[in-house]
Design a protein around this motif. Structure first.
Motif, PDB file in Angstrom:
ATOM      1  N   TRP A 183     102.033 -16.333  73.623  1.00 37.31           N
ATOM      2  CA  TRP A 183     101.050 -15.245  73.529  1.00 37.31           C
ATOM      3  C   TRP A 183      99.659 -15.862  73.582  1.00 37.31           C
ATOM      4  CZ3 TRP A 183      97.560 -14.376  69.367  1.00 37.31           C
ATOM      5  CH2 TRP A 183      96.845 -13.168  69.459  1.00 37.31           C
ATOM      6  N   GLN A 184      98.774 -15.197  74.308  1.00 35.37           N
ATOM      7  CA  GLN A 184      97.414 -15.682  74.444  1.00 35.37           C
ATOM      8  C   GLN A 184      96.461 -14.520  74.192  1.00 35.37           C
ATOM      9  OE1 GLN A 184      96.172 -16.935  78.408  1.00 35.37           O
ATOM     10  NE2 GLN A 184      94.823 -18.497  77.554  1.00 35.37           N
ATOM     11  N   ALA A 185      95.658 -14.631  73.135  1.00 35.13           N
ATOM     12  CA  ALA A 185      94.600 -13.650  72.908  1.00 35.13           C
ATOM     13  C   ALA A 185      93.543 -13.833  73.985  1.00 35.13           C
ATOM     14  CB  ALA A 185      93.988 -13.847  71.533  1.00 35.13           C
ATOM     15  N   THR A 186      92.789 -12.780  74.261  1.00 32.92           N
ATOM     16  CA  THR A 186      91.750 -12.859  75.288  1.00 32.92           C
ATOM     17  C   THR A 186      90.794 -14.008  74.975  1.00 32.92           C
ATOM     18  OG1 THR A 186      91.899 -10.483  75.668  1.00 32.92           O
ATOM     19  CG2 THR A 186      89.919 -11.607  76.452  1.00 32.92           C
ATOM     20  N   GLY A 187      90.672 -14.919  75.914  1.00 31.38           N
ATOM     21  CA  GLY A 187      89.778 -16.059  75.728  1.00 31.38           C
ATOM     22  C   GLY A 187      90.276 -17.100  74.758  1.00 31.38           C
ATOM     23  N   GLY A 188      91.549 -17.015  74.394  1.00 30.55           N
ATOM     24  CA  GLY A 188      92.065 -17.906  73.361  1.00 30.55           C
ATOM     25  C   GLY A 188      93.080 -18.912  73.851  1.00 30.55           C
ATOM     26  N   THR A 189      93.621 -19.623  72.914  1.00 28.63           N
ATOM     27  CA  THR A 189      94.626 -20.623  73.228  1.00 28.63           C
ATOM     28  C   THR A 189      96.013 -19.974  73.279  1.00 28.63           C
ATOM     29  OG1 THR A 189      95.472 -22.816  72.686  1.00 28.63           O
ATOM     30  CG2 THR A 189      95.134 -21.293  70.845  1.00 28.63           C
ATOM     31  N   LEU A 190      97.015 -20.785  73.603  1.00 28.27           N
ATOM     32  CA  LEU A 190      98.370 -20.279  73.685  1.00 28.27           C
ATOM     33  C   LEU A 190      99.102 -20.529  72.375  1.00 28.27           C
ATOM     34  CD1 LEU A 190      97.513 -21.060  76.730  1.00 28.27           C
ATOM     35  CD2 LEU A 190      99.944 -20.800  77.175  1.00 28.27           C
ATOM     36  N   GLN A 191      99.780 -19.518  71.910  1.00 24.93           N
ATOM     37  CA  GLN A 191     100.591 -19.613  70.715  1.00 24.93           C
ATOM     38  C   GLN A 191     102.055 -19.457  71.115  1.00 24.93           C
ATOM     39  OE1 GLN A 191      99.968 -19.904  67.064  1.00 24.93           O
ATOM     40  NE2 GLN A 191     102.113 -20.378  67.493  1.00 24.93           N
ATOM     41  N   GLN A 192     102.849 -20.488  70.842  1.00 26.58           N
ATOM     42  CA  GLN A 192     104.275 -20.397  71.181  1.00 26.58           C
ATOM     43  C   GLN A 192     104.956 -19.429  70.219  1.00 26.58           C
ATOM     44  OE1 GLN A 192     106.253 -24.145  71.737  1.00 26.58           O
ATOM     45  NE2 GLN A 192     108.274 -23.218  71.842  1.00 26.58           N
ATOM     46  N   LEU A 193     105.732 -18.506  70.760  1.00 28.82           N
ATOM     47  CA  LEU A 193     106.406 -17.509  69.940  1.00 28.82           C
ATOM     48  C   LEU A 193     107.888 -17.860  69.739  1.00 28.82           C
ATOM     49  CD1 LEU A 193     104.980 -14.288  71.643  1.00 28.82           C
ATOM     50  CD2 LEU A 193     104.148 -15.416  69.556  1.00 28.82           C
ATOM     51  N   PHE A 194     108.582 -18.088  70.839  1.00 27.03           N
ATOM     52  CA  PHE A 194     110.023 -18.336  70.803  1.00 27.03           C
ATOM     53  C   PHE A 194     110.395 -19.360  71.869  1.00 27.03           C
ATOM     54  CE2 PHE A 194     111.058 -14.748  68.102  1.00 27.03           C
ATOM     55  CZ  PHE A 194     110.092 -13.801  68.409  1.00 27.03           C
ATOM     56  N   TYR A 195     111.570 -19.971  71.656  1.00 26.13           N
ATOM     57  CA  TYR A 195     112.172 -20.751  72.717  1.00 26.13           C
ATOM     58  C   TYR A 195     113.683 -20.586  72.648  1.00 26.13           C
ATOM     59  CZ  TYR A 195     113.234 -24.448  69.288  1.00 26.13           C
ATOM     60  OH  TYR A 195     113.694 -25.158  68.213  1.00 26.13           O
ATOM     61  N   SER A 196     114.307 -20.866  73.788  1.00 24.69           N
ATOM     62  CA  SER A 196     115.757 -20.743  73.880  1.00 24.69           C
ATOM     63  C   SER A 196     116.290 -21.846  74.780  1.00 24.69           C
ATOM     64  CB  SER A 196     116.135 -19.384  74.464  1.00 24.69           C
ATOM     65  OG  SER A 196     117.521 -19.341  74.758  1.00 24.69           O
ATOM     66  N   ILE A 197     117.309 -22.547  74.322  1.00 26.43           N
ATOM     67  CA  ILE A 197     117.890 -23.605  75.144  1.00 26.43           C
ATOM     68  C   ILE A 197     119.249 -23.222  75.700  1.00 26.43           C
ATOM     69  CG2 ILE A 197     116.568 -25.436  74.016  1.00 26.43           C
ATOM     70  CD1 ILE A 197     119.051 -26.192  72.455  1.00 26.43           C
ATOM     71  N   THR A 198     119.774 -22.078  75.272  1.00 26.09           N
ATOM     72  CA  THR A 198     121.043 -21.631  75.808  1.00 26.09           C
ATOM     73  C   THR A 198     121.197 -20.125  75.631  1.00 26.09           C
ATOM     74  OG1 THR A 198     123.421 -22.143  75.863  1.00 26.09           O
ATOM     75  CG2 THR A 198     122.397 -21.927  73.711  1.00 26.09           C
ATOM     76  N   VAL A 199     122.083 -19.543  76.412  1.00 31.54           N
ATOM     77  CA  VAL A 199     122.324 -18.103  76.349  1.00 31.54           C
ATOM     78  C   VAL A 199     122.717 -17.698  74.933  1.00 31.54           C
ATOM     79  CG1 VAL A 199     123.774 -16.211  77.180  1.00 31.54           C
ATOM     80  CG2 VAL A 199     123.038 -17.999  78.746  1.00 31.54           C
ATOM     81  N   GLY A 200     122.109 -16.612  74.486  1.00 31.65           N
ATOM     82  CA  GLY A 200     122.468 -16.058  73.185  1.00 31.65           C
ATOM     83  C   GLY A 200     121.800 -16.708  71.994  1.00 31.65           C
ATOM     84  N   GLN A 201     121.076 -17.794  72.218  1.00 35.26           N
ATOM     85  CA  GLN A 201     120.413 -18.483  71.098  1.00 35.26           C
ATOM     86  C   GLN A 201     118.915 -18.505  71.314  1.00 35.26           C
ATOM     87  OE1 GLN A 201     121.957 -22.355  70.270  1.00 35.26           O
ATOM     88  NE2 GLN A 201     124.019 -21.641  69.812  1.00 35.26           N
TER      89      GLN A 201
END
Lengths: 114, 112
Positions: free
Chosen positions: B37-55
């Motif tokens: 997620w990136q606020a207008t004019g802002g940096t990137l904030q990682q929200l989620f990651y997934s390395i395999t289906v269903g997780q």
């Protein structure tokens, strides 16, 4: 915990000038250090990364960056900028082993005056 | 060649309404997938990651959830939008062990 600091929020240069965008990081282990470019309203594009070996890495469009372990830095440079290089540049760090978290700096907005 | 597609390109939604954003990667099996997620004019904030289906692993939730129903698909959703959800949502993928994020074009969300 990984942190990334980009000390310059805005940099303005003239076309043909050289430029250096600064990035300092903190992390104790083996890491990937990367630079990305974001043009207004678009996603990020990868420029270059360092993880080992020669501390000077070459990227796309004439960009290069130099890793310094002693300074905890990974500054981005270009010898002669073009107006199309105007964009926001982000430095990012992630651990190399078993980590899926990528931390980004606040970004540096580069304005190139033609 | 691998391609990453995000949909929709932009959304205007009311506070309290539900949201679903999607991301599809073609040409790469078993990618590692990310939502930022990136606020207008802002940096990137990682929200989620997934390395395999269903997780899916949460980094910062921000009253959002994510799912990976297929190997090539990553969904970001919420049942009730907040004003603070406005911003630019970016999906990305990596190859395991490579350390390079490949981003989609993003979805711009305005919550009114």
């Amino acid at each position: 915990t990984q942190t990334v600091s980009q000390s310059d929020a805005h940099v303005t240069v003239f076309e043909g000038d050289s430029v250096e965008l600064r990035c300092n990081y903190s992390y104790g282990g083996s890491i990937y250090l990367s630079w990305y470019i974001q043009h207004h309203g678009h996603g990020l594009q990868f420029l270059l990364k360092y993880y080992s070996g020669n501390p000077v890495v070459q990227g796309v469009n004439g960009f290069e960056a130099e890793f310094s372990k002693s300074d905890s830095s990974f500054h981005l440079r270009k010898a002669s900028v073009h107006w199309s290089d105007s964009a926001v540049y982000f430095c990012a760090v992630s651990a190399r082993a078993g980590n899926y978290k990528y931390v980004f700096g606040a970004g540096t907005r580069l304005k190139v005056i033609a | 060649a691998q391609t990453i597609h995000q949909w929709p390109v932009a959304e205007i939604k009311a506070v309290g309404s539900p949201l679903s954003l999607g991301c599809t990667i073609k040409g790469k099996s078993s990618p590692n997938l990310y939502w930022y997620w990136q606020a207008t004019g802002g940096t990137l904030q990682q929200l989620f990651y997934s390395i395999t289906v269903g997780q899916v692993e949460s980094v910062v939730q921000l009253n959002l959830s994510a799912s990976r129903p297929k190997d090539d698909q990553f969904i970001l959703s919420t049942e009730k939008l907040l004003l603070s959800h406005s911003g630019f949502y970016l999906c990305a993928w990596t190859r395991t062990g490579e350390g390079t994020l490949y981003f989609g074009a993003g979805t711009r969300l305005s919550v009114l």
